[in-house]
Design a protein around this motif. Structure first.
Motif, short mmCIF file in Angstrom:
data_model
loop_
_atom_site.label_atom_id
_atom_site.label_comp_id
_atom_site.label_asym_id
_atom_site.label_seq_id
_atom_site.Cartn_x
_atom_site.Cartn_y
_atom_site.Cartn_z
N LYS A 116 0.85 -1.20 0.00
CA LYS A 116 0.00 0.00 0.00
C LYS A 116 0.88 1.25 0.00
O LYS A 116 1.84 1.34 0.79
CB LYS A 116 -0.87 0.02 1.24
N VAL A 117 0.53 2.20 -0.87
CA VAL A 117 1.28 3.46 -0.98
C VAL A 117 0.30 4.62 -0.81
O VAL A 117 -0.75 4.65 -1.44
CB VAL A 117 1.99 3.57 -2.35
N LEU A 118 0.67 5.55 0.05
CA LEU A 118 -0.11 6.76 0.26
C LEU A 118 0.65 7.95 -0.31
O LEU A 118 1.82 8.15 0.00
CB LEU A 118 -0.37 6.98 1.76
N VAL A 119 -0.03 8.74 -1.17
CA VAL A 119 0.55 9.95 -1.74
C VAL A 119 -0.09 11.15 -1.04
O VAL A 119 -1.31 11.29 -1.03
CB VAL A 119 0.27 10.03 -3.26
N VAL A 120 0.76 11.99 -0.41
CA VAL A 120 0.26 13.16 0.32
C VAL A 120 0.84 14.42 -0.31
O VAL A 120 2.05 14.66 -0.25
CB VAL A 120 0.65 13.11 1.82
N ASP A 121 -0.03 15.19 -0.97
CA ASP A 121 0.39 16.43 -1.62
C ASP A 121 -0.83 17.30 -1.79
O ASP A 121 -1.89 16.80 -2.15
CB ASP A 121 1.03 16.13 -2.98
N SER A 163 -2.79 1.59 7.22
CA SER A 163 -1.40 1.25 7.53
C SER A 163 -0.58 1.00 6.25
O SER A 163 -0.14 -0.11 5.98
CB SER A 163 -1.36 0.02 8.44
N PRO A 164 -0.35 2.07 5.46
CA PRO A 164 0.41 1.89 4.21
C PRO A 164 1.85 1.45 4.48
O PRO A 164 2.40 1.71 5.55
CB PRO A 164 0.37 3.28 3.58
N ASP A 165 2.43 0.77 3.49
CA ASP A 165 3.83 0.35 3.60
C ASP A 165 4.77 1.53 3.34
O ASP A 165 5.87 1.58 3.86
CB ASP A 165 4.12 -0.75 2.57
N LEU A 166 4.29 2.45 2.49
CA LEU A 166 5.13 3.59 2.08
C LEU A 166 4.26 4.83 1.93
O LEU A 166 3.14 4.75 1.42
CB LEU A 166 5.81 3.28 0.75
N VAL A 167 4.80 5.97 2.37
CA VAL A 167 4.13 7.26 2.19
C VAL A 167 5.05 8.16 1.39
O VAL A 167 6.23 8.30 1.71
CB VAL A 167 3.79 7.92 3.54
N ILE A 168 4.52 8.73 0.31
CA ILE A 168 5.24 9.75 -0.45
C ILE A 168 4.64 11.08 0.02
O ILE A 168 3.46 11.34 -0.18
CB ILE A 168 5.06 9.56 -1.96
N LEU A 169 5.47 11.88 0.66
CA LEU A 169 4.98 13.02 1.43
C LEU A 169 5.60 14.33 0.98
O LEU A 169 6.83 14.47 1.00
CB LEU A 169 5.29 12.75 2.91
N ASP A 170 4.76 15.28 0.60
CA ASP A 170 5.24 16.62 0.24
C ASP A 170 5.60 17.37 1.52
O ASP A 170 4.91 17.24 2.54
CB ASP A 170 4.14 17.36 -0.52
N MET A 171 6.68 18.15 1.47
CA MET A 171 7.11 18.88 2.66
C MET A 171 6.26 20.10 2.93
O MET A 171 6.05 20.48 4.07
CB MET A 171 8.57 19.31 2.50
N LYS A 172 5.81 20.76 1.87
CA LYS A 172 5.08 22.02 2.01
C LYS A 172 3.59 21.80 1.76
O LYS A 172 3.14 21.78 0.63
CB LYS A 172 5.62 23.06 1.03
N ILE A 173 2.85 21.62 2.83
CA ILE A 173 1.40 21.43 2.74
C ILE A 173 0.78 22.44 3.70
O ILE A 173 1.21 22.55 4.85
CB ILE A 173 1.01 19.99 3.14
N PRO A 174 -0.21 23.20 3.24
CA PRO A 174 -0.86 24.16 4.14
C PRO A 174 -1.43 23.47 5.38
O PRO A 174 -1.90 22.35 5.30
CB PRO A 174 -1.99 24.75 3.29
N GLY A 175 -1.36 24.16 6.49
CA GLY A 175 -1.84 23.57 7.75
C GLY A 175 -0.71 22.81 8.41
O GLY A 175 0.26 23.39 8.87
N MET A 176 -0.84 21.50 8.41
CA MET A 176 0.18 20.63 8.99
C MET A 176 1.25 20.37 7.92
O MET A 176 0.96 19.78 6.90
CB MET A 176 -0.50 19.31 9.40
N ASP A 177 2.49 20.82 8.15
CA ASP A 177 3.51 20.61 7.10
C ASP A 177 4.06 19.19 7.12
O ASP A 177 3.72 18.38 7.99
CB ASP A 177 4.63 21.65 7.21
N GLY A 178 4.89 18.89 6.14
CA GLY A 178 5.41 17.54 5.96
C GLY A 178 6.17 17.01 7.17
O GLY A 178 6.05 15.83 7.52
#
Length: 124
Positions: free
Chosen positions: A8-13, A50-65
């Protein structure tokens, strides 16, 4: 070889275009893929899926990376995290690495390089 369908992969951007691109590319690779536009959504998915991997952007409004990364590691230390940044912010990258991020990509990134990094991290 590992079974991608079990991973499972989660993309956060917060950028819709990047989220959809990664969602589609990784989905076509065979991963079960999730997406989140902000920290709250991301952490809900982390707790539920419970993803195995998260691809996470550092600059996100509100709660940052960095903040999201800290919460992810509190929930599950074993979740692997790859950071993305549009900035050459070495301090943030260094902090993210100290908090457990495996690597980072600077936008605009090479989609094939990112795909290979995901495959390498999930094969371990």
């Amino acid at each position: 070889m590992f079974d991608k369908q079990d991973k499972k992969v989660l993309v956060v951007d917060d950028q819709y275009g990047i989220r959809i691109l990664l969602y589609e590319v990784l989905g076509k690779e065979g991963y079960k893929t999730f997406q989140a536009a902000n920290g709250k959504m991301a952490l809900e998915i982390v707790e539920k899926e419970s993803p195995d991997l998260v691809i996470l952007d550092m600059k996100i409004p509100g709660m940052d990376g960095i903040e999201i990364l800290k919460h992810i590691k509190k929930i599950n230390q074993d979740i692997k995290v790859i950071m993305m940044t549009a900035y050459g912010e070495l301090d943030m990258i260094k902090e993210a690495t100290q908090l457990g991020a495996l690597t980072h990509f600077t936008k605009p990134f090479d989609i094939d390089e990112l795909r290979m990094a995901v495959q390498q991290q999930l094969a371990c």
